[in-house]
Motif scaffolding. Structure first.
Motif, PDB file in Angstrom:
ATOM      1  N   ASP A  34      14.485   1.145 -12.594  1.00  0.00           N
ATOM      2  CA  ASP A  34      15.173   0.521 -11.463  1.00  0.00           C
ATOM      3  C   ASP A  34      14.942   1.304 -10.176  1.00  0.00           C
ATOM      4  OD1 ASP A  34      16.930  -1.551 -10.483  1.00  0.00           O
ATOM      5  OD2 ASP A  34      18.498  -0.029 -10.323  1.00  0.00           O
ATOM      6  N   ALA A  35      14.825   2.617 -10.295  1.00  0.00           N
ATOM      7  CA  ALA A  35      14.582   3.462  -9.122  1.00  0.00           C
ATOM      8  C   ALA A  35      13.118   3.452  -8.692  1.00  0.00           C
ATOM      9  CB  ALA A  35      15.023   4.899  -9.416  1.00  0.00           C
ATOM     10  N   GLY A  36      12.261   2.832  -9.487  1.00  0.00           N
ATOM     11  CA  GLY A  36      10.842   2.814  -9.160  1.00  0.00           C
ATOM     12  C   GLY A  36      10.171   4.152  -9.378  1.00  0.00           C
ATOM     13  N   LEU A  37      10.685   4.929 -10.333  1.00  0.00           N
ATOM     14  CA  LEU A  37      10.161   6.265 -10.591  1.00  0.00           C
ATOM     15  C   LEU A  37       9.526   6.340 -11.971  1.00  0.00           C
ATOM     16  CD1 LEU A  37      13.231   8.341  -9.280  1.00  0.00           C
ATOM     17  CD2 LEU A  37      11.060   7.932  -8.071  1.00  0.00           C
ATOM     18  N   ARG A  38       8.842   7.462 -12.221  1.00  0.00           N
ATOM     19  CA  ARG A  38       8.318   7.780 -13.543  1.00  0.00           C
ATOM     20  C   ARG A  38       9.180   8.894 -14.152  1.00  0.00           C
ATOM     21  NH1 ARG A  38       4.135   7.980 -10.062  1.00  0.00           N
ATOM     22  NH2 ARG A  38       4.089  10.255 -10.222  1.00  0.00           N
ATOM     23  N   ARG A  39       9.161   8.974 -15.456  1.00  0.00           N
ATOM     24  CA  ARG A  39       9.944  10.030 -16.114  1.00  0.00           C
ATOM     25  C   ARG A  39       9.564  11.408 -15.589  1.00  0.00           C
ATOM     26  NH1 ARG A  39      10.909   8.622 -22.555  1.00  0.00           N
ATOM     27  NH2 ARG A  39      11.242   6.376 -22.298  1.00  0.00           N
ATOM     28  N   THR A 343      23.814  -3.798  -3.744  1.00  0.00           N
ATOM     29  CA  THR A 343      22.422  -4.175  -3.501  1.00  0.00           C
ATOM     30  C   THR A 343      22.198  -5.672  -3.702  1.00  0.00           C
ATOM     31  OG1 THR A 343      21.903  -3.540  -5.798  1.00  0.00           O
ATOM     32  CG2 THR A 343      21.495  -1.895  -4.062  1.00  0.00           C
ATOM     33  N   GLY A 344      23.283  -6.439  -3.854  1.00  0.00           N
ATOM     34  CA  GLY A 344      23.179  -7.886  -3.941  1.00  0.00           C
ATOM     35  C   GLY A 344      22.563  -8.396  -5.216  1.00  0.00           C
ATOM     36  N   ARG A 345      22.728  -7.663  -6.323  1.00  0.00           N
ATOM     37  CA  ARG A 345      22.068  -8.037  -7.575  1.00  0.00           C
ATOM     38  C   ARG A 345      23.059  -8.343  -8.695  1.00  0.00           C
ATOM     39  NH1 ARG A 345      18.327  -3.474  -9.300  1.00  0.00           N
ATOM     40  NH2 ARG A 345      20.042  -2.148  -8.579  1.00  0.00           N
ATOM     41  N   ALA A 346      24.273  -8.710  -8.342  1.00  0.00           N
ATOM     42  CA  ALA A 346      25.303  -8.943  -9.356  1.00  0.00           C
ATOM     43  C   ALA A 346      25.348 -10.381  -9.850  1.00  0.00           C
ATOM     44  CB  ALA A 346      26.672  -8.526  -8.814  1.00  0.00           C
ATOM     45  N   GLY A 347      24.429 -11.208  -9.426  1.00  0.00           N
ATOM     46  CA  GLY A 347      24.343 -12.575  -9.935  1.00  0.00           C
ATOM     47  C   GLY A 347      25.606 -13.373  -9.671  1.00  0.00           C
ATOM     48  N   ASN A 348      26.133 -14.020 -10.732  1.00  0.00           N
ATOM     49  CA  ASN A 348      27.318 -14.858 -10.545  1.00  0.00           C
ATOM     50  C   ASN A 348      28.595 -14.053 -10.321  1.00  0.00           C
ATOM     51  OD1 ASN A 348      27.653 -13.833 -13.109  1.00  0.00           O
ATOM     52  ND2 ASN A 348      27.870 -15.806 -14.131  1.00  0.00           N
ATOM     53  N   ARG A 349      28.489 -12.733 -10.380  1.00  0.00           N
ATOM     54  CA  ARG A 349      29.637 -11.867 -10.078  1.00  0.00           C
ATOM     55  C   ARG A 349      29.610 -11.375  -8.631  1.00  0.00           C
ATOM     56  NH1 ARG A 349      27.042  -9.632 -13.997  1.00  0.00           N
ATOM     57  NH2 ARG A 349      26.761  -7.641 -12.910  1.00  0.00           N
ATOM     58  N   GLN A 350      28.585 -11.715  -7.878  1.00  0.00           N
ATOM     59  CA  GLN A 350      28.388 -11.158  -6.547  1.00  0.00           C
ATOM     60  C   GLN A 350      29.570 -11.433  -5.621  1.00  0.00           C
ATOM     61  OE1 GLN A 350      25.578  -9.235  -5.653  1.00  0.00           O
ATOM     62  NE2 GLN A 350      26.967  -8.718  -3.986  1.00  0.00           N
ATOM     63  N   VAL A 351      30.036 -10.384  -4.957  1.00  0.00           N
ATOM     64  CA  VAL A 351      31.141 -10.512  -4.007  1.00  0.00           C
ATOM     65  C   VAL A 351      30.581 -10.707  -2.602  1.00  0.00           C
ATOM     66  CG1 VAL A 351      32.602  -9.063  -5.474  1.00  0.00           C
ATOM     67  CG2 VAL A 351      31.326  -8.012  -3.573  1.00  0.00           C
ATOM     68  N   ARG A 352      31.456 -11.073  -1.691  1.00  0.00           N
ATOM     69  CA  ARG A 352      31.002 -11.363  -0.316  1.00  0.00           C
ATOM     70  C   ARG A 352      30.486 -10.128   0.399  1.00  0.00           C
ATOM     71  NH1 ARG A 352      35.913 -14.204  -0.351  1.00  0.00           N
ATOM     72  NH2 ARG A 352      36.882 -12.490   0.792  1.00  0.00           N
ATOM     73  N   ASP A 353      31.174  -9.007   0.214  1.00  0.00           N
ATOM     74  CA  ASP A 353      30.849  -7.811   0.996  1.00  0.00           C
ATOM     75  C   ASP A 353      31.172  -6.576   0.172  1.00  0.00           C
ATOM     76  OD1 ASP A 353      30.434  -5.825   2.863  1.00  0.00           O
ATOM     77  OD2 ASP A 353      32.111  -6.386   4.158  1.00  0.00           O
TER      78      ASP A 353
END
Length: 378
Positions: A34-39, A343-353
């Motif tokens: 998710d962080a776009g990193l390697r181990r 980060t706006g990735r909570a899908g159907n749980r996403q809150v307004r702010d």
């Protein structure tokens, strides 16, 4: 300055055949990806303790198992506050330039890898070895004592406490990884099996298998940054017999110091992630943190204030009470959900702010506290 750059979370509940290391590894890989990193880019590791696998060097055991060779490794144990305590330490480590990317990880197969009696015995050791443990209290019993006193002082009822369980279950219904997906009512909570009065079965979090992890970095690794704005701790006591008055517990101390460090007010908070091992824990902490007045947190729940579409959405994944509780990883799920919301990735749980979030962890019997503010930046 530090940023939460990646998060990882397993489903909570029953994971037959998965060890604690397996669950930690799964969550850790999710967070690093998710962080776009390697181990190989992970140069620090902080690991929560495990009651199922209580190795004296768990951080390096996991590092070896996972295939990384960090320049900094540490295991932390302050009960339910451990996840945020590790986050605070990771924040300080990257700010000091000791490491660049810290993996914070925990997980346990408490449900399938530990017997009921062994779990009760392990957790009961938070009590005083001479004055409390020999009398046979359990963790629910300790919190039952706290609940009775709090209800007496502030006029809180068992029905009020039930509101928190109902809200957490309502939120869990929309998360596929939650342990529980059956809706409940206040009447259901009130009718559930007595555990340690006034606490009943549905006032208590479950035992779960699961793992959670996240990466704390010196700089953002993606377009939206989630910055640690400020944090603080407080440790007022260990044992119930040495606890201060209810109006002098550590949550109030920690939040006051965190607000000062972050330069924010409670009115700035748009999302909250608060420890909820029991309904009384959540009720007290919301009031100690200033998210509700004394004795009025339940009324705010009933009004919708803490619902997904409310003024301050709370634990939108279902919290410990309904998403589940796998030891240290239990409360870490609160931070994972917060990051997804920010980060706006909570899908159907996403809150307004969710631009400014308050997180709070509690260890022991309201003994150790960590308050933290996260801020979304671009």
């Amino acid at each position: 300055m530090s940023f939460i750059t990646g998060v990882g979370l397993t489903a909570y509940g029953r994971h037959e055949g998965s060890s604690s290391l397996d669950l930690m590894s799964k969550a850790a890989q999710l967070a690093i990806t998710d962080a776009g990193l390697r181990r190989s880019e992970i140069d620090g590791i902080l690991c929560g303790y495990s009651t199922v696998a209580p190795h004296i060097m768990l951080a390096t055991v996991f590092a070896e198992h996972f295939g990384i060779k960090p320049s900094y490794a540490h295991a932390v144990q302050v009960g339910g506050a451990t996840g945020l305590a590790m986050t605070m330490l990771a924040h300080q480590l990257v700010e000091a330039g000791v490491v660049r990317h810290v993996l914070v990880v925990s997980g346990e197969n408490r449900l399938t890898g530990q017997s009921r009696d062994a779990s009760i015995l392990a957790l009961a050791q938070v009590g005083h070895p001479e004055y409390e443990v020999p009398l046979g209290p359990t963790i629910p019993a300790y919190y039952g004592l706290v609940a009775s006193r709090y209800m007496h002082e502030y006029g809180v009822t068992e029905g009020d406490l039930a509101e928190f369980a109902v809200l957490m279950r309502k939120h869990a219904l929309t998360h596929p990884g939650a342990q529980f997906h059956d809706p409940i009512t206040v009447a259901d909570v009130m009718a559930s099996k007595p555990v340690a009065m006034p606490l009943k079965l549905l006032d208590c979090c479950p035992v779960s298998d699961g793992g959670a992890a996240f990466v704390v970095s010196r700089e953002p690794t993606s377009g939206i940054g989630v910055r640690v704005r400020g944090c603080a701790q407080a440790h007022t006591h260990q044992h119930v017999t040495a606890a201060p008055a209810l109006s002098e517990l550590g949550a109030e101390i920690a939040i006051a110091k965190a607000k000062q460090a972050a330069g924010v007010a409670i009115s700035d908070v748009r999302y909250a992630a608060v420890y909820d091992s029991f309904t009384i824990t959540l009720a007290m902490l919301l009031e100690d943190l200033g998210l509700a007045k004394r004795g009025e947190a339940a009324a705010r729940v009933r009004s919708g204030h803490f619902s997904q579409d409310g003024a301050v959405p709370l634990n939108t994944h279902g919290g410990l009470l309904s998403y589940g509780h796998c030891g240290v990883g239990g409360a870490m799920a609160h931070l994972v959900e917060t990051h997804l919301q920010m980060t706006g990735r909570a899908g159907n749980r996403q809150v307004r702010d969710a631009s400014m979030a308050l997180l709070h962890g509690d260890g022991g019997v309201l003994s150790s506290h960590v308050s933290m503010f996260l801020e979304r930046v671009r």
